[in-house]
Motif scaffolding. Structure first.
Motif, PDB file in Angstrom:
ATOM      1  N   VAL A  27       1.845   4.053  -0.289  1.00 45.16           N
ATOM      2  CA  VAL A  27       1.693   3.453  -1.640  1.00 45.16           C
ATOM      3  C   VAL A  27       0.055   3.314  -1.465  1.00 45.16           C
ATOM      4  O   VAL A  27      -0.585   3.773  -2.602  1.00 45.16           O
ATOM      5  CB  VAL A  27       2.259   2.301  -1.833  1.00 45.16           C
ATOM      6  CG1 VAL A  27       1.768   1.816  -3.170  1.00 45.16           C
ATOM      7  CG2 VAL A  27       4.017   2.836  -2.012  1.00 45.16           C
ATOM      8  N   VAL A  28      -0.438   2.654  -0.581  1.00 46.34           N
ATOM      9  CA  VAL A  28      -2.019   2.606  -0.545  1.00 46.34           C
ATOM     10  C   VAL A  28      -2.705   3.996  -0.584  1.00 46.34           C
ATOM     11  O   VAL A  28      -3.872   4.071  -1.363  1.00 46.34           O
ATOM     12  CB  VAL A  28      -2.319   1.668   0.640  1.00 46.34           C
ATOM     13  CG1 VAL A  28      -3.755   1.612   0.910  1.00 46.34           C
ATOM     14  CG2 VAL A  28      -2.006   0.059   0.483  1.00 46.34           C
ATOM     15  N   LEU A  29      -2.059   4.571   0.580  1.00 42.90           N
ATOM     16  CA  LEU A  29      -2.779   6.220   0.290  1.00 42.90           C
ATOM     17  C   LEU A  29      -2.796   6.922  -0.968  1.00 42.90           C
ATOM     18  O   LEU A  29      -3.774   7.453  -1.552  1.00 42.90           O
ATOM     19  CB  LEU A  29      -2.213   7.032   1.283  1.00 42.90           C
ATOM     20  CG  LEU A  29      -2.856   8.375   1.746  1.00 42.90           C
ATOM     21  CD1 LEU A  29      -4.316   8.143   1.999  1.00 42.90           C
ATOM     22  CD2 LEU A  29      -2.053   9.147   2.644  1.00 42.90           C
ATOM     23  N   LEU A  30      -1.706   6.555  -1.680  1.00 40.75           N
ATOM     24  CA  LEU A  30      -1.605   7.214  -2.824  1.00 40.75           C
ATOM     25  C   LEU A  30      -2.432   6.731  -3.853  1.00 40.75           C
ATOM     26  O   LEU A  30      -3.287   7.312  -4.645  1.00 40.75           O
ATOM     27  CB  LEU A  30      -0.168   7.122  -3.551  1.00 40.75           C
ATOM     28  CG  LEU A  30       0.185   7.581  -4.827  1.00 40.75           C
ATOM     29  CD1 LEU A  30      -0.280   8.979  -5.251  1.00 40.75           C
ATOM     30  CD2 LEU A  30       1.656   7.161  -5.327  1.00 40.75           C
ATOM     31  N   GLN A  31      -2.710   5.363  -3.882  1.00 44.93           N
ATOM     32  CA  GLN A  31      -3.660   4.757  -4.760  1.00 44.93           C
ATOM     33  C   GLN A  31      -5.155   5.091  -4.382  1.00 44.93           C
ATOM     34  O   GLN A  31      -5.996   5.253  -5.424  1.00 44.93           O
ATOM     35  CB  GLN A  31      -3.476   3.224  -4.943  1.00 44.93           C
ATOM     36  CG  GLN A  31      -4.457   2.328  -5.627  1.00 44.93           C
ATOM     37  CD  GLN A  31      -5.691   2.077  -5.168  1.00 44.93           C
ATOM     38  OE1 GLN A  31      -5.896   2.174  -3.913  1.00 44.93           O
ATOM     39  NE2 GLN A  31      -6.768   1.961  -6.130  1.00 44.93           N
TER      40      GLN A  31
END
Length: 261
Positions: free
Chosen positions: A28-32
């Motif tokens: 999720v952090v990588l997506l953001q």
């Protein structure tokens, strides 16, 4: 992500990259971060160096995790500018033309007009140990993600594996006697599947990503799936080698982050 920067590509070709979102804090952090990267490129240059496709795999029906269609809906709501797809794990039997041939080598045969979901349940029930079941799940998940990436003409797959996750994969594969396969499982570059694998978060420990995610909007917290509690000592026999070492890495990382990193 330097190899996917605009200066390393032509103005007439936009690369497609696939990001599987597992619901964990790392993906999720990588997506953001990648969404922010793309938005900055659009604002400054009017174009992005790559087009990001997001894939959510629903595994709730086999009791493997709580990743459901709700995670997919939250992803679409939080990142409307990206193409977000939802697949169930049993879709691997329809998207991967070689999966039945691979399974037949181990004595598993398709039965008539069996539905994909029933076929998946039958396959997983054949696993005699938690580790075998975990291995089957990871293999099928990988094959599904690769098959989907190829169907969308993606050049590479961006895995949201943190340093903690890669450490757990390393230790579990060594424990299983599969150390020789590690370069293909944790290394950046062309994979045996004929598609590029990249791990942009390989230098970041899970605790660092959790600190970062705590500073983000509450909307992202809807995407992150709560982790199951650490199994009690009495249930260790029912825990796979992968889960056992993941719990070890995470628990020690919380106590001694600098030493574990």
């Amino acid at each position: 992500m330097e190899s996917y920067s605009a200066k390393n590509d032509s103005l007439h070709r936009q690369r497609k990259l696939l990001l599987p979102v597992s619901g964990g804090v790392s993906s999720v952090v990588l997506l953001q971060v990648l969404d922010s990267h793309i938005q900055k490129q659009l604002a400054s240059r009017g174009r992005a160096a790559y087009d990001l496709h997001v894939l959510v795999v629903d595994t709730s029906r086999i009791g493997q995790s709580s990743v459901t269609g709700e995670t997919f809906g939250c992803c679409k709501e939080a990142f409307p500018s990206h193409h977000v797809s939802l697949l169930s794990l049993d879709a691997v039997f329809q998207m991967d033309n070689d999966v039945h041939a691979a399974l037949s080598k181990f004595g598993f045969q398709k039965q008539g007009h069996e539905e994909p979901e029933a076929e998946l349940q039958r396959l997983l029930k054949l696993a005699m140990t938690p580790t075998t079941r975990s291995d089957l799940f990871e293999i099928l998940l990988l094959r599904l993600i690769v098959a989907f990436a190829k169907s969308q003409d993606c050049e590479g797959i961006l895995w949201g594996h943190s340093d903690s996750r890669l450490a757990a994969i390393t230790l579990s594969n060594v424990a299983k006697g599969r150390g020789a396969a590690l370069p293909n499982q944790i290394g950046d570059g062309l994979s045996p599947w004929g598609i590029y694998f990249n791990y942009p978060l390989r230098d970041l420990f899970k605790s660092e990503l959790e600190l970062y995610s705590g500073l983000l909007s509450t909307q992202l917290s809807k995407i992150v799936v709560p982790e199951p509690p650490t199994p009690a000592t009495s249930s260790i026999r029912e825990t796979s080698i992968d889960d056992l070492l993941t719990n070890y890495i995470n628990s020690q990382g919380a106590k001694y982050p600098s030493i574990m990193a």
